[in-house]
Design an enzyme around this catalytic site. Structure first.
Site, PDB file in Angstrom:
ATOM      1  N   HIS A   1       0.853  -1.191   0.000  1.00  0.00           N
ATOM      2  CA  HIS A   1       0.000   0.000   0.000  1.00  0.00           C
ATOM      3  C   HIS A   1       0.886   1.237   0.000  1.00  0.00           C
ATOM      4  O   HIS A   1       1.864   1.309   0.753  1.00  0.00           O
ATOM      5  CB  HIS A   1      -0.896  -0.013   1.243  1.00  0.00           C
ATOM      6  CG  HIS A   1      -1.662   1.262   1.445  1.00  0.00           C
ATOM      7  ND1 HIS A   1      -1.322   2.201   2.395  1.00  0.00           N
ATOM      8  CD2 HIS A   1      -2.760   1.743   0.821  1.00  0.00           C
ATOM      9  CE1 HIS A   1      -2.179   3.200   2.357  1.00  0.00           C
ATOM     10  NE2 HIS A   1      -3.068   2.951   1.405  1.00  0.00           N
TER      11      HIS A   1
ATOM     12  N   HIS B   1       1.573  11.053  -2.287  1.00  0.00           N
ATOM     13  CA  HIS B   1       0.339  10.833  -1.534  1.00  0.00           C
ATOM     14  C   HIS B   1      -0.412  12.147  -1.502  1.00  0.00           C
ATOM     15  O   HIS B   1      -0.089  13.044  -0.718  1.00  0.00           O
ATOM     16  CB  HIS B   1       0.666  10.344  -0.126  1.00  0.00           C
ATOM     17  CG  HIS B   1      -0.518   9.792   0.598  1.00  0.00           C
ATOM     18  ND1 HIS B   1      -0.573   9.679   1.970  1.00  0.00           N
ATOM     19  CD2 HIS B   1      -1.701   9.314   0.139  1.00  0.00           C
ATOM     20  CE1 HIS B   1      -1.731   9.155   2.320  1.00  0.00           C
ATOM     21  NE2 HIS B   1      -2.434   8.925   1.228  1.00  0.00           N
TER      22      HIS B   1
END
Length: 560
Positions: free
Chosen positions: A121, A167
């Site tokens: 992830h 991100h």
């Protein structure tokens, strides 16, 4: 026996009698006498031991000879056969590990949906989810550990003419997409030849999607798997995709698709970037050419997305095999009432579970919740620490560490009336595992003499338990052995298992510390489905998942 001294104060010392070398426990001496003759174990004797006691029913004389050959360098080796000390060194050696050394041995010819897949992830993050750097280093580290699914978040650069990986909506730094793709190309198959899947979390307009498509094709070339048709009724097998790379993401929007994005945290991300990064991250760039969309669409081997509507629409088995993503919280909410529907869905489609957004510290959830529902891609923060990551590592030590583990048959079977496995069902005990922890050694070769205690040798104890479905999950512990670098416990534990196919054996060695938390002395996690019976040398790992060179336990495993 030797002596070790510890300074108490300026002029006082404590003296301890120390054993640096392990001695064979009484059970080992009796076992040796049982199989040896006149104090010597020949190749034929050793072969009988391997078959009868260790349960290696396919062992051959060549296997026994290989063990003899591995011990010839020891000054205690005798050509006539093994003496008790040499036999003991074999039991504690690398050739006597707890897992099968067969390499990849699961059937790799079933569709991808029939496997648990080692999944990362936010694979580019070096630390926490809010402010850490993005880099290719964690991508390379993950691939070298056997991780087979790498996630990259794609965003436009500030100028809007290129793509970067970061991100979104956080303070994390970006890394260039080409650097990530090159890192994957160069390290994809360093640990395993099984296929690598790159999941894109896509936040880019159409003309940048076309640019990504060209970049991916140029970087991977013949390594890239191109589906022959956009609609895959069934996913290909890992065997057919050996040394191939696949792309998985939501396809570019098409009015007739009726697909919602299923990528994680998009609402939260949009809110964050509006609040904190108004100018930089806003996607206000107009699409330059609608005809560039098909180029990107053809790139996608595994289509992702949630059909519009509620879970009833998500879990319908359509004519097209696809990937659905759910957060850990979404899975828990749905599993309460639709557990069997999830299992049925995962028999043909891929389900990816990702950490909830509140895990800013890159911690992880219990992977068993996903696995018992058949979820193939239980996505983890590989840069994190903690118990759940050790369980994940343990699961993927199975099948030669190739990153693909065949799901148990009960998750793939459909009954005569269409029934499937119910994750909430109360099940009877199917198998019982007996574990005996004899002893451990090697810490004095890995750690400084005062690492565990400034005033005395360590007081080691071992925790042994099961990670599995709730009915099987338990932890037990031995007593602490005081002031010994080579502790001998000789304690047995019994674990009834209702779902042994998903169970993992957890082993943790700690050093007892009266005033505070115990000090860490090593750990491992082993898939019980591949545990070899008999007396085995169990190597331990540090908190980062790196194996210690010398530290190991001598344990016995028996199924009753």
């Amino acid at each position: 026996m030797s002596k070790q001294y510890f300074r108490i104060c300026f002029c006082f010392w404590r003296k301890f009698k120390i054993k640096w070398e392990a001695e064979p426990p009484g059970d080992i001496k009796k076992l040796f006498d049982q199989y040896a003759e006149h104090g010597t174990m020949t190749i034929d004797h050793l072969l009988r031991f391997l078959i009868d006691f260790q349960g290696q029913h396919d062992a051959t004389k060549d296997d026994a000879q290989a063990i003899f050959n591995s011990l010839k360098h020891l000054n205690i080796f005798q050509r006539k056969g093994l003496q008790i000390d040499t036999f003991f060194r074999y039991l504690l050696g690398d050739l006597n590990g707890p897992l099968s050394p067969r390499g990849v041995h699961h059937d790799m010819n079933a569709p991808l949906a029939h496997y648990f897949i080692y999944t990362g992830h936010n694979s580019y993050l070096t630390g926490n989810q809010l402010s850490s750097d993005s880099s290719t280093v964690p991508i390379i580290d993950a691939l070298n550990k056997g991780v087979r699914v790498i996630e990259l978040d794609l965003w436009p650069t500030t100028s809007g003419d290129d793509v970067e990986v970061r991100h979104g909506g956080t303070l994390t730094s970006p890394v260039e997409l080409i650097e990530c793709l090159e890192a994957i190309k160069n390290h994809a198959f360093s640990a395993s030849e099984s296929p690598v899947i790159i999941t894109f979390e896509d936040h880019i307009p159409a003309y940048l999607q076309a640019k990504v498509a060209k970049l991916v094709r140029k970087t991977f070339g013949s390594m890239l798997f191109w589906p022959t048709t956009e609609v895959l009724k069934e996913f290909p097998s890992p065997a057919s995709l050996k040394k191939r790379i696949m792309i998985s993401t939501k396809p570019p929007e098409n009015p007739e698709d009726h697909i919602d994005s299923d990528e994680e945290g998009i609402g939260a991300t949009d809110k964050l970037h509006d609040t904190y990064f108004n100018g930089r991250m806003r996607q206000v760039i107009k699409m330059k050419d609608e005809e560039e969309i098909p180029e990107y669409r053809r790139l996608i081997a595994i289509h992702a997305g949630k059909p519009k509507g509620g879970i009833e629409k998500w879990l319908i088995n359509r004519s097209k095999a696809r990937r659905l993503s759910l957060s850990e919280q979404e899975l828990e909410d749905i599993a309460g009432t639709r557990g069997t529907d999830i299992v049925r869905y995962t028999q043909r489609n891929l389900l990816r579970i990702y950490p909830k957004g509140m895990r800013l510290d890159s911690s992880n959830y219990n992977p068993m919740v996903g696995w018992k529902h058949g979820a193939q891609m239980v996505a983890f923060n590989m840069q994190g620490l903690g118990k759940n990551l050790k369980i994940m590592e343990g699961m993927f030590r199975a099948n030669g560490g190739c990153g693909y583990v065949k799901k148990p048959e009960f998750l793939l079977t459909v009954g005569p009336n269409g029934e499937v496995f119910d994750p909430k069902a109360t099940l009877p005990v199917k198998k019982t595992l007996k574990v005996r922890v004899y002893m451990g050694e090697g810490w004095h070769m890995e750690f400084h003499e005062t690492h565990f205690d400034s005033y005395s040798p360590p007081d080691f104890f071992t925790k042994v338990g099961i990670a599995g479905v709730p009915a099987d999950t338990v932890m037990k512990r031995t007593r602490a052995i005081e002031d010994q670098w080579v502790p001998v416990w000789n304690e047995e534990f019994i674990f009834p298992l209702t779902v042994p196919e998903l169970a993992l054996l957890r082993v943790i060695v700690l050093e007892y510390d009266t005033p505070g938390q115990p000090d860490f002395g090593g750990q491992t996690c082993l898939p019980i489905s591949e545990l070899r019976t008999g007396i085995r040398a169990v190597p331990l790992y540090n908190n980062q998942g790196e194996i210690y060179k010398f530290v190991r336990l001598l344990m016995r495993f028996e199924f009753v």
